[in-house]
Design a protein around this motif. Structure first.
Motif, PDB file in Angstrom:
ATOM      1  N   GLU A 146       0.830  -1.208   0.000  1.00 56.35           N
ATOM      2  CA  GLU A 146       0.000   0.000   0.000  1.00 56.35           C
ATOM      3  C   GLU A 146       0.861   1.253   0.000  1.00 56.35           C
ATOM      4  O   GLU A 146       0.560   2.237  -0.692  1.00 56.35           O
ATOM      5  CB  GLU A 146      -0.935  -0.022   1.210  1.00 56.35           C
ATOM      6  CG  GLU A 146      -2.010  -1.104   1.121  1.00 56.35           C
ATOM      7  CD  GLU A 146      -2.903  -1.138   2.344  1.00 56.35           C
ATOM      8  OE1 GLU A 146      -2.632  -0.363   3.297  1.00 56.35           O
ATOM      9  OE2 GLU A 146      -3.869  -1.922   2.366  1.00 56.35           O
ATOM     10  N   GLY A 173      -9.584   2.225  -4.633  1.00 60.12           N
ATOM     11  CA  GLY A 173      -9.278   1.537  -3.387  1.00 60.12           C
ATOM     12  C   GLY A 173      -7.854   1.004  -3.425  1.00 60.12           C
ATOM     13  O   GLY A 173      -7.503   0.205  -4.299  1.00 60.12           O
ATOM     14  N   SER A 179      -6.134  -0.911  -1.254  1.00 59.11           N
ATOM     15  CA  SER A 179      -6.014  -2.340  -0.935  1.00 59.11           C
ATOM     16  C   SER A 179      -6.497  -3.194  -2.098  1.00 59.11           C
ATOM     17  O   SER A 179      -5.909  -4.240  -2.399  1.00 59.11           O
ATOM     18  CB  SER A 179      -6.814  -2.674   0.326  1.00 59.11           C
ATOM     19  OG  SER A 179      -6.366  -1.912   1.423  1.00 59.11           O
ATOM     20  N   ARG A 180      -7.573  -2.765  -2.764  1.00 54.51           N
ATOM     21  CA  ARG A 180      -8.096  -3.508  -3.906  1.00 54.51           C
ATOM     22  C   ARG A 180      -7.098  -3.521  -5.053  1.00 54.51           C
ATOM     23  O   ARG A 180      -6.893  -4.551  -5.697  1.00 54.51           O
ATOM     24  CB  ARG A 180      -9.428  -2.901  -4.356  1.00 54.51           C
ATOM     25  CG  ARG A 180     -10.072  -3.629  -5.539  1.00 54.51           C
ATOM     26  CD  ARG A 180     -11.467  -3.111  -5.804  1.00 54.51           C
ATOM     27  NE  ARG A 180     -12.051  -3.703  -7.002  1.00 54.51           N
ATOM     28  CZ  ARG A 180     -12.606  -4.898  -7.058  1.00 54.51           C
ATOM     29  NH1 ARG A 180     -12.633  -5.647  -5.968  1.00 54.51           N
ATOM     30  NH2 ARG A 180     -13.115  -5.365  -8.180  1.00 54.51           N
ATOM     31  N   PHE A 239     -11.101   0.319   4.866  1.00 59.52           N
ATOM     32  CA  PHE A 239     -10.133   0.146   3.780  1.00 59.52           C
ATOM     33  C   PHE A 239      -9.553   1.504   3.404  1.00 59.52           C
ATOM     34  O   PHE A 239     -10.062   2.553   3.824  1.00 59.52           O
ATOM     35  CB  PHE A 239     -10.777  -0.533   2.560  1.00 59.52           C
ATOM     36  CG  PHE A 239     -12.031   0.133   2.055  1.00 59.52           C
ATOM     37  CD1 PHE A 239     -11.985   1.073   1.038  1.00 59.52           C
ATOM     38  CD2 PHE A 239     -13.263  -0.201   2.596  1.00 59.52           C
ATOM     39  CE1 PHE A 239     -13.140   1.679   0.575  1.00 59.52           C
ATOM     40  CE2 PHE A 239     -14.426   0.393   2.136  1.00 59.52           C
ATOM     41  CZ  PHE A 239     -14.364   1.342   1.126  1.00 59.52           C
TER      42      PHE A 239
END
Length: 496
Positions: free
Chosen positions: A34, A363, A365-366, A136
């Motif tokens: 991330e 996103g 994390s996605r 998230f």
């Protein structure tokens, strides 16, 4: 079983170690991925002239807009609490509502247009599921105060470059662009002027990939009976109107943005709102071309309707094109990995004045999960510290002198501080993915030397490189050297 007189909890109570549903623990691998994505994307956004902004985790519940209090506890979709002044606060649901509040609160002192990017955790009080978390990380970039379609184009171009910088090479993802005004104008001309009917059309078109043209045709008309026998009521459009909508959503062209615009023009001609949307898309296309964004990086797709209830003009969606698999090797379809568009009504909730805005969000994390599923580790391979083996408590000062020497040279290092023997310490270093261990027994300390064991070499050998004589000669598995050569030797191992 006994209890304290002031506490109803049994003294021998042991809580179960468990994570709340929808909240994930992250170790170094995920955090590093991330961080790498955010650093790469932030550099792109700042190059485009966007400034960083961070707002608090909590907003007043009435400022969130999407989830206004309608009960004693306004936590429908958000996590809310009542402050000591009786006002309800909620953890932010996204990063856009806090931006709208910040812009309205500071509008007189802000440079206008105001261009900002932000990233951080958001919270949603929704039912968790596979890949669906209640906390998230999001990353947003928005321009507030410009109605120019070129502002949309810059956001799109920045999203293209940002995703590529994050680790998606050209051809791995594409930005699809549409405009709400096109479909609005088309539907108005076709006689579908109620909000409910327009929403039913949007929902039908959104199923194009799954149901195909014939299935959507039924949903645009009277309705559709599926394989299970369930009937879904349709939008109630009549024959010609159904054909017009289907012609519109299939107007995309392999000839690029300009050819698609020509196709759309033939479908929406004569609609004032449709013509306005077409002009906006034409200006976005011209700006993207000037910015060097090619048709294979961002193209116009009239079938993109997700979010059109929320957006007021241009809308765009980032779709992952890479082939992805899960940890078991099964194919996974990620589809959309981000989206955005023009939302000219949000700031007006606070000020009463329409303030144009446009933005893109993804996103983090996605995206990291998508990159990993495509065989691309966003943060690189996790490297642990060099581990100094602790043989004897009496020699601890020597061990800490060695780690101090390595750390001063910028090399992560630690002394093993457990109580296990040599073999468990080696296992510990391997589990930490340490590049090497450093050993100082009594003989090395007396001679002013250190012994270095190259764990990377051992891992490579385990992968079948034992027959490479040149490689083995360059990287001896274990070596004893003068202590003043320690840093150079470790650097060679890490660099190799």
């Amino acid at each position: 079983m006994t209890t304290d007189s002031n506490d109803t909890t049994p003294q021998d109570f042991r809580p179960e170690a468990r994570s709340p549903r929808g909240f994930a623990d992250k170790r170094a691998r995920d955090l590093r991925a991330e961080r790498a994505i955010l650093e790469a994307v932030s550099a792109v956004y700042e190059r485009y002239g966007f400034e960083a902004l961070d707002t608090g985790a909590f907003e007043y519940a009435d400022a969130l807009g999407k989830f206004l209090p309608d009960s004693d506890r306004p936590n429908e979709g958000v996590f809310a609490l009542q402050d000591d002044d009786d006002q309800w606060m909620a953890l932010r649901y996204d990063l856009t509502a806090p931006l709208a509040r910040f812009a309205a609160q500071n509008w007189e002192t802000l440079p206008k247009p105001f261009r900002r990017y932000a990233f951080g955790p958001v919270w949603r009080n929704e039912k968790p599921g596979p890949g669906r978390f209640r906390q998230f990380i999001q990353c947003d970039a928005d321009t507030v105060g410009s109605a120019r379609p070129e502002a949309d184009a810059e956001i799109i171009a920045m999203a293209v470059e940002g995703l590529e910088a994050a680790g998606l090479p050209r051809g791995a993802a594409v930005l699809k662009i549409n405009n709400r005004k096109l479909l609005n104008g088309l539907l108005t001309a076709a006689g579908a002027d109620s909000a409910g009917q327009k929403l039913a059309v949007l929902r039908a078109v959104d199923k194009l990939d799954r149901l195909g043209v014939d299935g959507v045709r039924l949903l645009l008309g009277e309705g559709r009976l599926d394989e299970s026998g369930d009937f879904t009521k349709g939008a109630g459009l009549k024959g010609k109107a159904v054909d017009q909508v289907l012609d519109f959503v299939q107007a995309g062209s392999s000839g690029g943005r300009s050819a698609t615009l020509d196709n759309i023009a033939r479908v929406v001609a004569g609609s004032a709102e449709g013509d306005e949307g077409l002009l906006e898309l034409s200006r976005i296309d011209a700006a993207l071309t000037s910015l060097g964004i090619a048709d294979d990086q961002a193209f116009i797709d009239p079938s993109i309707v997700r979010g059109l209830e929320y957006y007021t003009g241009a809308v765009f969606e980032a779709e992952l094109l890479l082939s992805t698999t899960d940890e078991k090797g099964n194919k996974v379809t990620f589809g959309s990995i981000g989206g955005g568009g023009r939302y000219d009504d949000l700031v007006a909730r606070f000020t009463g004045q329409v303030t144009p805005a446009t933005g893109f969000s993804f996103g983090v994390s996605r995206l990291a999960a998508a990159l990993r599923a495509a065989g691309r580790e966003p943060g690189g391979v996790a490297r642990g510290p060099v581990v100094v083996i602790a043989f004897d408590q009496a020699h601890m000062p020597e061990y800490f002198s060695v780690v101090g020497q390595l750390r001063a040279a910028g090399i992560p290092a630690e002394v093993y501080l457990g109580t296990s023997g040599m073999k468990p310490q080696m296992k510990y270093a391997d589990r930490r993915n340490a590049p090497a261990v450093v050993m100082l027994g009594g003989d090395e300390i007396a001679a002013g030397t250190v012994t270095i064991k190259d764990l990377d070499a051992g891992r490579q050998a385990a992968e079948g490189l034992t027959d490479n004589a040149a490689w083995k000669a360059e990287r001896p598995g274990q070596q004893t050297i003068p202590r003043d050569q320690l840093v150079a030797a470790v650097r060679k191992i890490i660099g190799g």
